[in-house]
Every structure is written in structure tokens, then in C-alpha cells.
Design a protein around this motif. Structure first.
Motif, mmCIF file in Angstrom:
data_model
loop_
_atom_site.group_PDB
_atom_site.id
_atom_site.type_symbol
_atom_site.label_atom_id
_atom_site.label_comp_id
_atom_site.label_asym_id
_atom_site.label_seq_id
_atom_site.Cartn_x
_atom_site.Cartn_y
_atom_site.Cartn_z
ATOM 1 N N ALA A 124 0.828 -1.204 0.000
ATOM 2 C CA ALA A 124 0.000 0.000 0.000
ATOM 3 C C ALA A 124 0.864 1.255 0.000
ATOM 4 O O ALA A 124 0.543 2.248 -0.670
ATOM 5 C CB ALA A 124 -0.934 -0.003 1.210
ATOM 6 N N MET A 125 1.971 1.224 0.754
ATOM 7 C CA MET A 125 2.871 2.371 0.782
ATOM 8 C C MET A 125 3.528 2.594 -0.585
ATOM 9 O O MET A 125 3.695 3.734 -1.024
ATOM 10 C CB MET A 125 3.935 2.186 1.859
ATOM 11 C CG MET A 125 3.423 2.370 3.275
ATOM 12 S SD MET A 125 4.760 2.332 4.492
ATOM 13 C CE MET A 125 3.849 2.694 5.997
ATOM 14 N N VAL A 126 3.891 1.504 -1.236
ATOM 15 C CA VAL A 126 4.489 1.618 -2.569
ATOM 16 C C VAL A 126 3.491 2.240 -3.535
ATOM 17 O O VAL A 126 3.813 3.169 -4.286
ATOM 18 C CB VAL A 126 4.954 0.244 -3.077
ATOM 19 C CG1 VAL A 126 5.412 0.333 -4.532
ATOM 20 C CG2 VAL A 126 6.086 -0.286 -2.208
ATOM 21 N N ILE A 127 2.253 1.727 -3.511
ATOM 22 C CA ILE A 127 1.224 2.251 -4.417
ATOM 23 C C ILE A 127 0.902 3.710 -4.081
ATOM 24 O O ILE A 127 0.788 4.556 -4.968
ATOM 25 C CB ILE A 127 -0.049 1.386 -4.333
ATOM 26 C CG1 ILE A 127 0.238 -0.016 -4.853
ATOM 27 C CG2 ILE A 127 -1.187 2.035 -5.125
ATOM 28 C CD1 ILE A 127 -0.904 -0.993 -4.627
ATOM 29 N N GLY A 128 0.769 4.010 -2.789
ATOM 30 C CA GLY A 128 0.480 5.384 -2.383
ATOM 31 C C GLY A 128 1.576 6.343 -2.807
ATOM 32 O O GLY A 128 1.300 7.461 -3.271
ATOM 33 N N ALA A 129 2.830 5.913 -2.662
ATOM 34 C CA ALA A 129 3.950 6.766 -3.070
ATOM 35 C C ALA A 129 3.938 6.995 -4.576
ATOM 36 O O ALA A 129 4.182 8.111 -5.053
ATOM 37 C CB ALA A 129 5.271 6.140 -2.632
ATOM 38 N N LEU A 130 3.639 5.933 -5.341
ATOM 39 C CA LEU A 130 3.594 6.068 -6.804
ATOM 40 C C LEU A 130 2.457 6.994 -7.240
ATOM 41 O O LEU A 130 2.620 7.803 -8.158
ATOM 42 C CB LEU A 130 3.428 4.696 -7.452
ATOM 43 C CG LEU A 130 4.646 3.758 -7.361
ATOM 44 C CD1 LEU A 130 4.298 2.383 -7.926
ATOM 45 C CD2 LEU A 130 5.834 4.361 -8.101
ATOM 46 N N VAL A 131 1.311 6.880 -6.567
ATOM 47 C CA VAL A 131 0.176 7.752 -6.902
ATOM 48 C C VAL A 131 0.514 9.208 -6.593
ATOM 49 O O VAL A 131 0.275 10.112 -7.412
ATOM 50 C CB VAL A 131 -1.088 7.315 -6.132
ATOM 51 C CG1 VAL A 131 -2.199 8.359 -6.282
ATOM 52 C CG2 VAL A 131 -1.571 5.958 -6.633
ATOM 53 N N CYS A 132 1.082 9.442 -5.416
ATOM 54 C CA CYS A 132 1.458 10.804 -5.029
ATOM 55 C C CYS A 132 2.491 11.373 -5.991
ATOM 56 O O CYS A 132 2.359 12.503 -6.472
ATOM 57 C CB CYS A 132 1.994 10.808 -3.599
ATOM 58 S SG CYS A 132 2.544 12.428 -3.022
ATOM 59 N N PHE A 133 3.521 10.587 -6.279
ATOM 60 C CA PHE A 133 4.561 11.046 -7.196
ATOM 61 C C PHE A 133 3.984 11.311 -8.580
ATOM 62 O O PHE A 133 4.312 12.320 -9.218
ATOM 63 C CB PHE A 133 5.680 10.005 -7.294
ATOM 64 C CG PHE A 133 6.743 10.360 -8.293
ATOM 65 C CD1 PHE A 133 7.754 11.246 -7.945
ATOM 66 C CD2 PHE A 133 6.733 9.823 -9.574
ATOM 67 C CE1 PHE A 133 8.739 11.593 -8.865
ATOM 68 C CE2 PHE A 133 7.706 10.161 -10.493
ATOM 69 C CZ PHE A 133 8.717 11.046 -10.143
ATOM 70 N N GLY A 134 3.118 10.406 -9.051
ATOM 71 C CA GLY A 134 2.529 10.589 -10.379
ATOM 72 C C GLY A 134 1.706 11.855 -10.479
ATOM 73 O O GLY A 134 1.806 12.604 -11.462
ATOM 74 N N LEU A 135 0.887 12.117 -9.460
ATOM 75 C CA LEU A 135 0.079 13.337 -9.463
ATOM 76 C C LEU A 135 0.954 14.583 -9.456
ATOM 77 O O LEU A 135 0.725 15.534 -10.212
ATOM 78 C CB LEU A 135 -0.849 13.350 -8.238
ATOM 79 C CG LEU A 135 -2.124 12.514 -8.321
ATOM 80 C CD1 LEU A 135 -2.848 12.530 -6.978
ATOM 81 C CD2 LEU A 135 -3.027 13.039 -9.428
ATOM 82 N N ARG A 136 1.968 14.576 -8.598
ATOM 83 C CA ARG A 136 2.843 15.749 -8.494
ATOM 84 C C ARG A 136 3.640 15.942 -9.775
ATOM 85 O O ARG A 136 3.796 17.074 -10.258
ATOM 86 C CB ARG A 136 3.784 15.574 -7.297
ATOM 87 C CG ARG A 136 4.743 16.738 -7.097
ATOM 88 C CD ARG A 136 4.032 18.018 -6.783
ATOM 89 N NE ARG A 136 4.950 19.147 -6.789
ATOM 90 C CZ ARG A 136 4.697 20.335 -7.311
ATOM 91 N NH1 ARG A 136 3.519 20.565 -7.868
ATOM 92 N NH2 ARG A 136 5.573 21.306 -7.260
ATOM 93 N N PHE A 137 4.136 14.857 -10.350
ATOM 94 C CA PHE A 137 4.924 14.957 -11.574
ATOM 95 C C PHE A 137 4.068 15.476 -12.728
ATOM 96 O O PHE A 137 4.500 16.355 -13.493
ATOM 97 C CB PHE A 137 5.514 13.593 -11.932
ATOM 98 C CG PHE A 137 6.327 13.603 -13.196
ATOM 99 C CD1 PHE A 137 7.632 14.088 -13.188
ATOM 100 C CD2 PHE A 137 5.793 13.144 -14.388
ATOM 101 C CE1 PHE A 137 8.383 14.112 -14.353
ATOM 102 C CE2 PHE A 137 6.532 13.163 -15.549
ATOM 103 C CZ PHE A 137 7.837 13.638 -15.546
ATOM 104 N N MET A 138 2.861 14.940 -12.861
ATOM 105 C CA MET A 138 1.981 15.392 -13.939
ATOM 106 C C MET A 138 1.547 16.834 -13.723
ATOM 107 O O MET A 138 1.356 17.592 -14.691
ATOM 108 C CB MET A 138 0.766 14.474 -14.040
ATOM 109 C CG MET A 138 1.106 13.048 -14.455
ATOM 110 S SD MET A 138 1.952 12.969 -16.061
ATOM 111 C CE MET A 138 0.597 13.415 -17.162
ATOM 112 N N ALA A 139 1.391 17.223 -12.458
ATOM 113 C CA ALA A 139 1.033 18.615 -12.176
ATOM 114 C C ALA A 139 2.161 19.551 -12.595
ATOM 115 O O ALA A 139 1.923 20.634 -13.149
ATOM 116 C CB ALA A 139 0.729 18.780 -10.690
ATOM 117 N N ILE A 140 3.411 19.140 -12.334
ATOM 118 C CA ILE A 140 4.555 19.948 -12.761
ATOM 119 C C ILE A 140 4.619 20.006 -14.281
ATOM 120 O O ILE A 140 4.851 21.064 -14.871
ATOM 121 C CB ILE A 140 5.869 19.357 -12.194
ATOM 122 C CG1 ILE A 140 5.895 19.472 -10.670
ATOM 123 C CG2 ILE A 140 7.087 20.056 -12.790
ATOM 124 C CD1 ILE A 140 7.054 18.728 -10.025
#
Length: 207
Positions: A175-191
Motif C-alpha cells: 500500500a505504501m508503494v502504491i500510495g507513493a507512486l500515486v502521489c509522485f505521479g500526481l505531483r509529476f503530472m502537475a509539474i
């Protein structure tokens, strides 16, 4: 695994400290001021979380490696500011990774201390964005994390994945791996694409 988590935690600390040091140099602070902003950006979120959940002493103060890493980043920023400015895009990517890691680890730690999933998610977000808020307040500007493209929201979403898995009784590590990937993906796409929430628009001044 614990060693790997520690390494990524220290990497996130280092990158967040770079952001604090860079802002300090832009405001023409002295050497001590650069170190203060570097440390504030790197460890404030984790300290706030640990104080709120009763984890004493806070990890960032109990383990010398966190403050040492933050101060190393501050020294590098003070003497190599131009080089770091040229690495703006890579630093943003690492910052997104640090945000993701801090958000899920903060949520997981809060859950381990018995907080409710909702409260743990909020503390995970605070872990990720607390340093940026402290950094900006020290130079008297509106915190960027409350204005930037899906910064705090990305941390909140990443932490909520961990909290939801906890409620469902699912293993925390995946769950932590998936949560980190989701957070990173959202932030990266926002940038990358400038995604952001609607901003408040005050009415015209009445004369």
C-alpha cells in the motif's frame, strides 16, 4: 528494506533542504540563515508529526543523520547556488519523490501509533508539506505548498491510499508503494502539465 527506506528518507531530506537553502540565498540571508532554512524545510514536517503523535524524541532530532544531511545541503547551496539553480528540473522531480515518500511514511507511522485513518492521512500530508510551510513563513511569504500545482493534494491522496489499505486489512508495504507512486505521479503530472485546483478570485475593490 529498512535500510532502503532510510536512504530514500535521507534523500528526501536532502532535496527538501536544497529548496530551503535556495530560497535563503534568493533572499540574501547569511550563512547561518541558509542553514536554518535548509533544516526547517527538511525536518519540520517530520518533527510536527512526531510531536503530535507522541513519538519522543522526534526522529529528526534523535538521529543525527537527518540534521547532518540537511546542513550538508545548506552548505552546498550556499557555495554552489548557481549549479543548483541549473538543476531546477531534476530537483523538482526529486522533490516530488521526497513528498511521496514522506506522505506515505508519515501516514504509516501515525497509523502505527493508533491514530484513526483520517487523522493519519492528515499527518501524512503534514509530514510532506510541513517543511515547505515553515520555510516560507520564515521569509514572510505565502506558503508555496498552498498555491503550487497539486502539492498538498498529492500528499493527501498518497496518504489516503495507505489509510484505506489499513481499514481494509491489506498489507501495508504494498500500500505504501502504491500510495507513493500515486502521489509522485500526481505531483509529476502537475509539474509537467500545470494541473492545479481553482484559485480564489477576490471581488474588485469597492470604491
Amino acid at each position: 528494506m529498512s535500510t532502503l527506506v532510510l536512504l530514500f528518507d535521507l534523500l528526501g531530506t536532502f532535496v527538501f533542504a536544497l529548496s530551503g537553502g535556495t530560497l535563503a540565498v534568493r533572499h540574501r540571508l547569511d550563512f547561518f540563515g541558509v542553514l536554518v532554512l535548509s533544516c526547517a524545510a527538511a525536518v519540520s514536517g517530520g518533527i510536527a508529526r512526531d510531536v503530535l503523535i507522541g513519538a519522543q524524541p522526534p526522529t529528526a532530532l534523535a538521529d543525527w543523520r537527518y540534521l547532518a544531511t540537511a546542513m550538508l545541503a545548506g552548505v552546498l547551496t550556499f557555495y554552489r547556488h548557481q549549479s543548483i539553480e541549473h538543476m531546477r528540473n531534476p530537483v523538482q522531480v526529486f522533490d516530488a519523490a521526497g513528498l511521496a515518500l514522506f506522505a506515505v511514511l508519515g501516514t504509516g507511522k501515525a497509523l502505527a501509533f493508533g491514530l484513526s485513518p483520517f487523522a493519519a492521512t492528515l499527518l501524512g500530508m503534514i509530514t510532506g508539506i510541513g517543511g515547505g510551510i515553515a520555510r516560507d513563513l520564515l521569509v514572510a511569504r505565502t506558503p508555496v505548498v498552498l498555491q503550487a500545482e497539486l502539492y498538498a493534494v498529492a500528499a493527501l491522496v498518497g496518504g489516503s491510499v495507505v489509510a484505506t489499505a489499513h481499514v481494509a486489512g491489506l498489507p501495508q508495504s504494498p500500500a505504501m508503494v502504491i500510495g507513493a507512486l500515486v502521489c509522485f505521479g500526481l505531483r509529476f503530472m502537475a509539474i509537467r502539465h500545470g494541473w492545479h485546483l481553482p484559485a480564489a478570485t477576490p471581488p474588485d475593490d469597492q470604491r
